[in-house]
Write a protein that holds these residues in place. Structure first.
Motif, short mmCIF file in Angstrom:
data_model
loop_
_atom_site.label_atom_id
_atom_site.label_comp_id
_atom_site.label_asym_id
_atom_site.label_seq_id
_atom_site.Cartn_x
_atom_site.Cartn_y
_atom_site.Cartn_z
N ASN A 43 0.81 -1.22 0.00
CA ASN A 43 0.00 0.00 0.00
C ASN A 43 0.84 1.26 0.00
OD1 ASN A 43 -3.05 -0.36 0.16
ND2 ASN A 43 -2.38 -1.87 1.68
N VAL A 44 1.93 1.29 0.77
CA VAL A 44 2.69 2.54 0.93
C VAL A 44 4.02 2.55 0.18
CG1 VAL A 44 1.62 3.06 3.14
CG2 VAL A 44 3.75 1.77 3.10
N GLY A 45 4.58 1.36 -0.13
CA GLY A 45 5.69 1.27 -1.06
C GLY A 45 7.06 1.70 -0.59
N SER A 46 7.24 2.05 0.68
CA SER A 46 8.56 2.51 1.12
C SER A 46 8.80 2.16 2.58
CB SER A 46 8.70 4.03 0.92
OG SER A 46 7.77 4.71 1.73
N SER A 47 10.09 2.08 2.94
CA SER A 47 10.47 1.71 4.30
C SER A 47 10.02 2.75 5.32
CB SER A 47 11.99 1.55 4.39
OG SER A 47 12.43 0.49 3.60
N GLY A 48 10.20 4.02 4.98
CA GLY A 48 9.83 5.08 5.91
C GLY A 48 8.37 5.03 6.27
N TRP A 49 7.52 4.84 5.27
CA TRP A 49 6.08 4.80 5.52
C TRP A 49 5.65 3.50 6.18
CZ3 TRP A 49 3.02 8.66 6.09
CH2 TRP A 49 3.31 9.87 5.46
N LEU A 50 6.37 2.42 5.92
CA LEU A 50 6.10 1.16 6.63
C LEU A 50 6.29 1.37 8.13
CD1 LEU A 50 5.75 -1.98 6.82
CD2 LEU A 50 8.23 -2.13 6.54
N ILE A 51 7.42 1.95 8.51
CA ILE A 51 7.70 2.19 9.93
C ILE A 51 6.74 3.25 10.48
CG2 ILE A 51 9.43 2.91 11.61
CD1 ILE A 51 9.96 0.20 10.17
N ALA A 52 6.42 4.27 9.67
CA ALA A 52 5.52 5.33 10.12
C ALA A 52 4.14 4.78 10.45
CB ALA A 52 5.41 6.42 9.05
N VAL A 53 3.65 3.86 9.62
CA VAL A 53 2.33 3.26 9.88
C VAL A 53 2.32 2.56 11.24
CG1 VAL A 53 0.81 1.36 9.17
CG2 VAL A 53 1.55 3.05 7.49
N TRP A 54 3.41 1.82 11.54
CA TRP A 54 3.47 1.12 12.82
C TRP A 54 3.64 2.09 13.98
CZ3 TRP A 54 2.00 -3.70 13.52
CH2 TRP A 54 2.01 -4.58 12.43
N ILE A 55 4.39 3.18 13.78
CA ILE A 55 4.56 4.17 14.84
C ILE A 55 3.26 4.91 15.10
CG2 ILE A 55 5.67 6.37 15.44
CD1 ILE A 55 8.21 5.32 14.11
N ILE A 56 2.55 5.29 14.03
CA ILE A 56 1.26 5.97 14.19
C ILE A 56 0.28 5.08 14.94
CG2 ILE A 56 -0.78 6.84 12.96
CD1 ILE A 56 1.19 7.71 10.70
N THR A 57 0.22 3.81 14.54
CA THR A 57 -0.66 2.86 15.21
C THR A 57 -0.26 2.68 16.67
OG1 THR A 57 -1.04 1.69 13.13
CG2 THR A 57 -1.61 0.52 15.16
N GLY A 58 1.05 2.57 16.91
CA GLY A 58 1.53 2.42 18.28
C GLY A 58 1.19 3.63 19.13
N PHE A 59 1.36 4.83 18.56
CA PHE A 59 1.02 6.05 19.29
C PHE A 59 -0.48 6.09 19.61
CE2 PHE A 59 -0.56 10.44 19.18
CZ PHE A 59 0.17 10.99 20.23
N MET A 60 -1.31 5.75 18.64
CA MET A 60 -2.76 5.72 18.87
C MET A 60 -3.10 4.72 19.97
SD MET A 60 -4.41 5.92 15.03
CE MET A 60 -6.10 5.78 15.65
N THR A 61 -2.50 3.55 19.90
CA THR A 61 -2.80 2.49 20.88
C THR A 61 -2.37 2.90 22.28
OG1 THR A 61 -2.47 0.83 19.14
CG2 THR A 61 -2.47 0.05 21.42
#
Length: 479
Positions: A43-61
């Motif tokens: 979906n996002v195609g890059s390493s930075g956004w892969l990690i960002a998705v997990w960080i955003i989710t972690g922050f929300m959680t």
């Protein structure tokens, strides 16, 4: 459905802070972290956004967990989120959550994790593979993997009917084992980093695009990029769900006013660190193309091949078996407490409000097992979980809004623990949750309409339940 009668026995306060933390971490870590990164990178195609998705989710959680702490301290009893919604709004909103929880959120997750256990067991015992079809009746095909998953669900349900001690022993033991295993995998993964792969993956870390399985790239406009991020977060949110499982068993915590909040904070923090670190490892040992095209999305298996060689398949298979076994135990243990509390309010099967001689809601445990097993056989649990992500976040947002509502409705209520960062952090979660839901409505409407459909089915069921209560009360007066 039910009246307010129940067994005279009481739940036992046998869960410590360590048990609560292990329940949170163990329920969160199932099979998702080993699999969903493939879909996220597509979906996002890059390493930075892969990690960002997990960080955003972690922050929300983590933000949600810190906010829920206030509610858990105000209402330290079984039922968790169902109770918070009832106290903040009304019984209808609470029931719609409880209904969705029973129909697919909890039972669908139990089914998905059970089948994941079976799929990875097949690496060690090929006879239980999902490709081994045992029964074929028209379009219905039942595989050995589905049967194994049902046996697992019923076995763990049986263990949990014998009292909370057995369930907590399994939970704490298996969660500690899986945490040590994951930290070991991450540690060896860092040692196995390949400089050329790392450099290539992070050269254009913030280029946002679709990375297709055939290796081609699809450019994204600003609007479709937002949709891609939302779609990517469906997998990370599913992998991070069940962080509130300890709130369902608050009635069995030794010190619920303190330990429920701390369990959520420690558990979500541990899992967030593991999830982000594991994905950093993936980008250090696998190319983005290899992550996106991993066989059946099993990114962790591909990574373990690089880290451990040929034995890596068996290492990761054993790790995932431990992970999913412990995860399902936590889900099974906590879920039945919601149905128990609903039944106490007269909004679920009457027998669910009773505790057995071991002071656990045995009937609730078994009907949960039956529904989860049906979902295993249907093979549709994965689709259902995709569709329900919208609903899960909607109920989280409503619950956190409830903190503001209760501050107004009950300003003098005892609050042994107050939401950290209030009113800013809860508001940030609400904004992020609403943005996620809006993006899904706009760009992934199929995820929304089926999830909402499941919720709306609960409305007539709620009023039928209320009618049955009135009829029972009338009959009692006449008699």
């Amino acid at each position: 459905m039910a009246d307010n009668s129940s067994s005279s026995s009481k739940m036992k306060h046998e869960l410590s802070l360590l048990d609560g933390t292990m329940l949170v971490a163990g329920s969160m870590i199932g099979s998702g972290i080993f699999i969903v990164s493939a879909d996220i990178i597509r979906n996002v195609g890059s390493s930075g956004w892969l990690i960002a998705v997990w960080i955003i989710t972690g922050f929300m959680t983590l933000t949600a967990a810190l906010s829920y702490g206030e509610l858990s301290a105000m209402f330290p009893k079984a039922g968790g989120q169902y109770v918070y919604l009832k106290e903040s709004y009304n019984k209808l909103i609470a029931f719609l959550y409880g209904w969705s929880f029973f129909a697919v959120i909890q039972t669908g997750t139990i089914a998905a994790v059970g089948v994941a256990f079976s799929k990875f067991t097949a690496y060690l015992i090929p006879a239980v593979s999902e490709d081994n079809i045992l029964v074929s009746i028209g379009s219905l095909k039942i595989s050995a993997a589905q049967i194994v998953s049902i046996v697992l669900i019923f076995f763990l349900t049986f263990i949990n009917t014998k009292g909370v001690k057995g369930g907590k022993l399994i939970q704490t033991t298996f969660t500690l084992t899986k945490l040590l295993s994951l930290f070991g995998l991450i540690g060896f993964g860092f040692l196995a980093f390949k400089g050329d792969i790392w450099q290539a993956n992070w050269a254009n870390a913030w280029d946002l695009h679709n990375l297709n399985k055939d290796g081609s790239v699809t450019a994204l406009t600003l609007s479709t990029a937002l949709g891609a991020i939302a779609a990517a977060m469906v997998g990370s949110i599913f992998s991070s769900d069940a962080w509130n499982s300890v709130t369902f068993v608050a009635g069995e915590m030794k010190n619920p006013k303190r330990d429920v909040a701390l369990s959520m904070m420690f558990g979500t923090l541990i899992v967030t660190v593991i999830y982000v670190s594991a994905n950093v490892v993936y980008t250090g040992v696998l190319s983005l193309h290899d992550i996106a095209t991993a066989d059946k999305d099993r990114v962790a298996v591909a990574a373990s091949h690089v880290i451990f060689g040929n034995i890596g398949t068996y290492v990761i298979a054993l790790m995932i078996m431990i992970s999913t076994f412990g995860c399902n135990n936590g889900l099974i243990l906590s879920g039945a407490r919601v149905y128990y509390t609903m039944a106490k309010d007269g909004l679920f099967f009457k027998k669910t409000a009773e505790l057995n001689k071991n002071a656990v809601p045995e009937f609730g445990l078994w009907i949960q097992a039956v529904v989860a097993s049906v979902l295993c056989l249907s093979g549709k649990y994965g689709d259902l979980l995709d569709m329900i992500s919208f609903v899960v976040v909607v109920f989280y947002v409503l619950t956190i809004i409830g903190i503001y509502i209760l501050r107004v409705k009950r300003p003098d209520a005892e609050r042994p623990y107050k939401a950290i960062g209030y009113p800013i952090l809860p508001a940030i979660y609400i904004l992020m949750g609403v943005a996620f839901c809006i993006l899904l409505c706009v760009y992934k409407s199929d995820y929304v309409k089926y999830g909402l459909g499941i919720v709306l089915i609960g409305i007539p069921i709620y009023y039928i339940s209320k009618s049955n209560i009135k009829n029972d009360d009338t009959a009692d007066l006449v008699s």
